[in-house]
Design a protein around this motif. Sequence first.
Motif, PDB file in Angstrom:
ATOM      1  N   MET A  35       0.509  -1.289  -0.331  1.00  0.00           N
ATOM      2  CA  MET A  35       0.078   0.041   0.475  1.00  0.00           C
ATOM      3  C   MET A  35       0.924   1.252   0.193  1.00  0.00           C
ATOM      4  SD  MET A  35      -3.103   1.818   0.155  1.00  0.00           S
ATOM      5  CE  MET A  35      -3.959   0.675  -0.048  1.00  0.00           C
ATOM      6  N   TYR A  36       1.872   1.372   0.903  1.00  0.00           N
ATOM      7  CA  TYR A  36       3.508   2.928   1.175  1.00  0.00           C
ATOM      8  C   TYR A  36       3.939   2.803  -0.818  1.00  0.00           C
ATOM      9  CZ  TYR A  36       1.533   3.078   5.955  1.00  0.00           C
ATOM     10  OH  TYR A  36       1.296   3.453   6.811  1.00  0.00           O
ATOM     11  N   MET A  37       4.048   1.536  -1.488  1.00  0.00           N
ATOM     12  CA  MET A  37       4.295   1.468  -2.856  1.00  0.00           C
ATOM     13  C   MET A  37       3.727   2.594  -3.354  1.00  0.00           C
ATOM     14  SD  MET A  37       5.982  -1.307  -5.254  1.00  0.00           S
ATOM     15  CE  MET A  37       4.356  -1.937  -5.689  1.00  0.00           C
ATOM     16  N   TRP A  38       2.600   1.650  -3.993  1.00  0.00           N
ATOM     17  CA  TRP A  38       1.920   2.552  -4.686  1.00  0.00           C
ATOM     18  C   TRP A  38       1.286   3.921  -4.080  1.00  0.00           C
ATOM     19  CZ3 TRP A  38      -2.035  -1.804  -2.890  1.00  0.00           C
ATOM     20  CH2 TRP A  38      -1.244  -3.825  -3.923  1.00  0.00           C
ATOM     21  N   THR A  39       1.676   3.711  -2.580  1.00  0.00           N
ATOM     22  CA  THR A  39       0.707   5.595  -2.929  1.00  0.00           C
ATOM     23  C   THR A  39       1.369   6.535  -2.915  1.00  0.00           C
ATOM     24  OG1 THR A  39      -0.698   4.897  -0.965  1.00  0.00           O
ATOM     25  CG2 THR A  39       0.156   6.913  -0.791  1.00  0.00           C
ATOM     26  N   TYR A  40       3.660   5.921  -2.582  1.00  0.00           N
ATOM     27  CA  TYR A  40       3.793   7.202  -2.750  1.00  0.00           C
ATOM     28  C   TYR A  40       5.196   6.905  -3.600  1.00  0.00           C
ATOM     29  CZ  TYR A  40       1.710   7.881   2.074  1.00  0.00           C
ATOM     30  OH  TYR A  40       1.126   8.168   2.928  1.00  0.00           O
ATOM     31  N   THR A  41       5.588   6.242  -4.490  1.00  0.00           N
ATOM     32  CA  THR A  41       6.269   5.798  -5.121  1.00  0.00           C
ATOM     33  C   THR A  41       6.644   7.032  -6.335  1.00  0.00           C
ATOM     34  OG1 THR A  41       6.456   3.209  -4.941  1.00  0.00           O
ATOM     35  CG2 THR A  41       7.163   4.427  -6.680  1.00  0.00           C
ATOM     36  N   ASN A  42       4.876   7.528  -6.799  1.00  0.00           N
ATOM     37  CA  ASN A  42       5.595   8.607  -7.350  1.00  0.00           C
ATOM     38  C   ASN A  42       6.442   9.847  -7.345  1.00  0.00           C
ATOM     39  OD1 ASN A  42       3.960   8.961 -10.242  1.00  0.00           O
ATOM     40  ND2 ASN A  42       2.302   7.273  -8.975  1.00  0.00           N
ATOM     41  N   GLY A  43       5.554  10.039  -5.584  1.00  0.00           N
ATOM     42  CA  GLY A  43       6.297  11.012  -5.084  1.00  0.00           C
ATOM     43  C   GLY A  43       7.839  10.929  -4.633  1.00  0.00           C
ATOM     44  N   THR A  44       8.402   9.433  -4.520  1.00  0.00           N
ATOM     45  CA  THR A  44       9.737   9.200  -4.626  1.00  0.00           C
ATOM     46  C   THR A  44      10.412   9.513  -5.353  1.00  0.00           C
ATOM     47  OG1 THR A  44       8.742   8.036  -2.608  1.00  0.00           O
ATOM     48  CG2 THR A  44      11.120   7.263  -3.553  1.00  0.00           C
ATOM     49  N   ILE A  45       9.329   8.775  -6.289  1.00  0.00           N
ATOM     50  CA  ILE A  45      10.615   8.671  -7.978  1.00  0.00           C
ATOM     51  C   ILE A  45      11.025  10.159  -7.917  1.00  0.00           C
ATOM     52  CG2 ILE A  45      11.187   8.040 -10.307  1.00  0.00           C
ATOM     53  CD1 ILE A  45      11.414   6.127  -7.946  1.00  0.00           C
ATOM     54  N   ALA A  46       9.700  11.229  -7.983  1.00  0.00           N
ATOM     55  CA  ALA A  46       9.961  12.739  -8.968  1.00  0.00           C
ATOM     56  C   ALA A  46      11.160  13.268  -8.092  1.00  0.00           C
ATOM     57  CB  ALA A  46       8.818  12.722  -8.196  1.00  0.00           C
ATOM     58  N   ASP A  47      10.850  13.166  -6.033  1.00  0.00           N
ATOM     59  CA  ASP A  47      11.901  13.943  -5.683  1.00  0.00           C
ATOM     60  C   ASP A  47      13.508  13.318  -5.602  1.00  0.00           C
ATOM     61  OD1 ASP A  47      13.031  14.735  -3.250  1.00  0.00           O
ATOM     62  OD2 ASP A  47      11.677  14.373  -2.079  1.00  0.00           O
ATOM     63  N   THR A  48      13.841  12.000  -5.559  1.00  0.00           N
ATOM     64  CA  THR A  48      14.685  11.551  -5.634  1.00  0.00           C
ATOM     65  C   THR A  48      15.994  11.537  -6.868  1.00  0.00           C
ATOM     66  OG1 THR A  48      14.009   9.274  -6.063  1.00  0.00           O
ATOM     67  CG2 THR A  48      14.386   9.950  -3.360  1.00  0.00           C
ATOM     68  N   VAL A  49      15.457  11.680  -8.137  1.00  0.00           N
ATOM     69  CA  VAL A  49      15.391  10.629  -9.488  1.00  0.00           C
ATOM     70  C   VAL A  49      15.351  12.821 -10.086  1.00  0.00           C
ATOM     71  CG1 VAL A  49      15.759  10.104 -11.527  1.00  0.00           C
ATOM     72  CG2 VAL A  49      15.138   8.795  -9.426  1.00  0.00           C
ATOM     73  N   LEU A  63      15.492   1.399  -2.060  1.00  0.00           N
ATOM     74  CA  LEU A  63      15.061   2.507  -3.383  1.00  0.00           C
ATOM     75  C   LEU A  63      14.770   3.737  -3.120  1.00  0.00           C
ATOM     76  CD1 LEU A  63      11.196   1.407  -3.199  1.00  0.00           C
ATOM     77  CD2 LEU A  63      13.488   1.489  -4.607  1.00  0.00           C
ATOM     78  N   PRO A  64      14.960   4.686  -1.477  1.00  0.00           N
ATOM     79  CA  PRO A  64      15.544   5.736  -1.205  1.00  0.00           C
ATOM     80  C   PRO A  64      17.166   6.608  -0.539  1.00  0.00           C
ATOM     81  CG  PRO A  64      14.530   4.896   0.576  1.00  0.00           C
ATOM     82  CD  PRO A  64      14.781   3.805  -0.206  1.00  0.00           C
TER      83      PRO A  64
END
Length: 434
Positions: free
Chosen positions: A261-275, A335-336
Amino acid sequence: MKQKQDLSFWKLWNLSFGFFGVQIAYALQSANISRIFATLGADPHSLSYFWILPPLMGIIVHPIVGTLSDRTWCRFGRRIPYLFIGSAVSVAVMCLLPNAGSFGMVVSTAMVFGLISLMFLDTSINMAMQPFKMLVGDMVNEKQKSLAYSIQSFLCNSGSLIGYMFPFFFTAIGIANEAPKGVIPDSVIYSFYIGAAILILCVLYTTLTVKEWDPKEYAEYNERKSEVEEQKANWIELLKNAPSMFWKVGLVQFFCWAAFMYMWTYTNGTIADTVWHTTDVSSAAYQEAGNWVGVLFFWQALGSVVWAMVLPRIKGEKFAYALSLLLGAAGFAMLPFIADKTLLIMPFLLIGCAWAAMLAMPFAFVTNALEGYGHKGAYLGLFNGTICLPQIVAAAIGGTLLSLVGSHQYNMMLVAAIMLLLGTISVCFIKVKK
């Protein structure tokens, strides 16, 4: 009671083929819901709340469909009518949801429209998913169930491969990946349209190639309670009498599904921020990151497809289950710390190992434990609560956890890693009959 005969590979394949189309719809939902609501204007701290609806509908729909289908005997079958109705509703909603920002509505109205569409989409997808698991439980013998659910996992992940890549593919061929503020890009809208078309075709294939047993045939191969007992049964009594395997696997499920659930919710924001180094949801960089999330989910699904073929060859189902979850935890933990979009493929391949096991192993354990029990459909519907409930809990506390980890969405991937580690430990409590 007769012993169920071995089914040919292609009969097992046909039982689950419609899952390919259903999973395309589910992949489009899981990869794009956060992107859609963020584009409509949702705050990151509120983003997890939008994810409460899908599992909430699932925890309601699965037991109802399971219970009703236990009592359904008609010319079209026992489980298949629910598959077809759920798929038809999914197709209609898939044509509406991505247009939430295109009807000239104010932000709040567009959000409500999107939420209602999401509610109907997940209700119908859950209604379409449930019959596949019950068909295997009804018609496949104990020896072949692991193979049957592995085929189901393979088809499920193959559908994910297609669904996850659609936005990236349509952007590559020239479909617009940008749109005015608050409007979903055409690349996403077209993805949902094509996914809906494939879904209905796949479901039609299963309905035309699978003939369910009639009541007499079913009674010959399955211990079945009388109609009076069927009517008397209630969910509380069923849960009281559930085999211990039901609860032990359910504990593992709790941690696993919270992690995803946390992967689906926050992956977009994670990748946009880190990459891409952006948190601006209206920027071209954010939408590009959203497309790449689909690509990464593609690699996750590819890893799942490969690992689903490896799982039956690993000696010891319990060991295979634990190993898969441990690999997934390692993937989340990485991932982070990865800022290169291509290198991100590796952790998602590892996450795919966990996903493959989550789709195949729990239902193999539980359906085998349910041999000799009545109300299999109801039991499997209730067991789906172990998928939905952890997602509801995870979504409800997601905003609070995000604040606790410094409001950085990439830190939620570490939370997901911890969840899968707890799931791995929980596998130790499962006792498999030798």
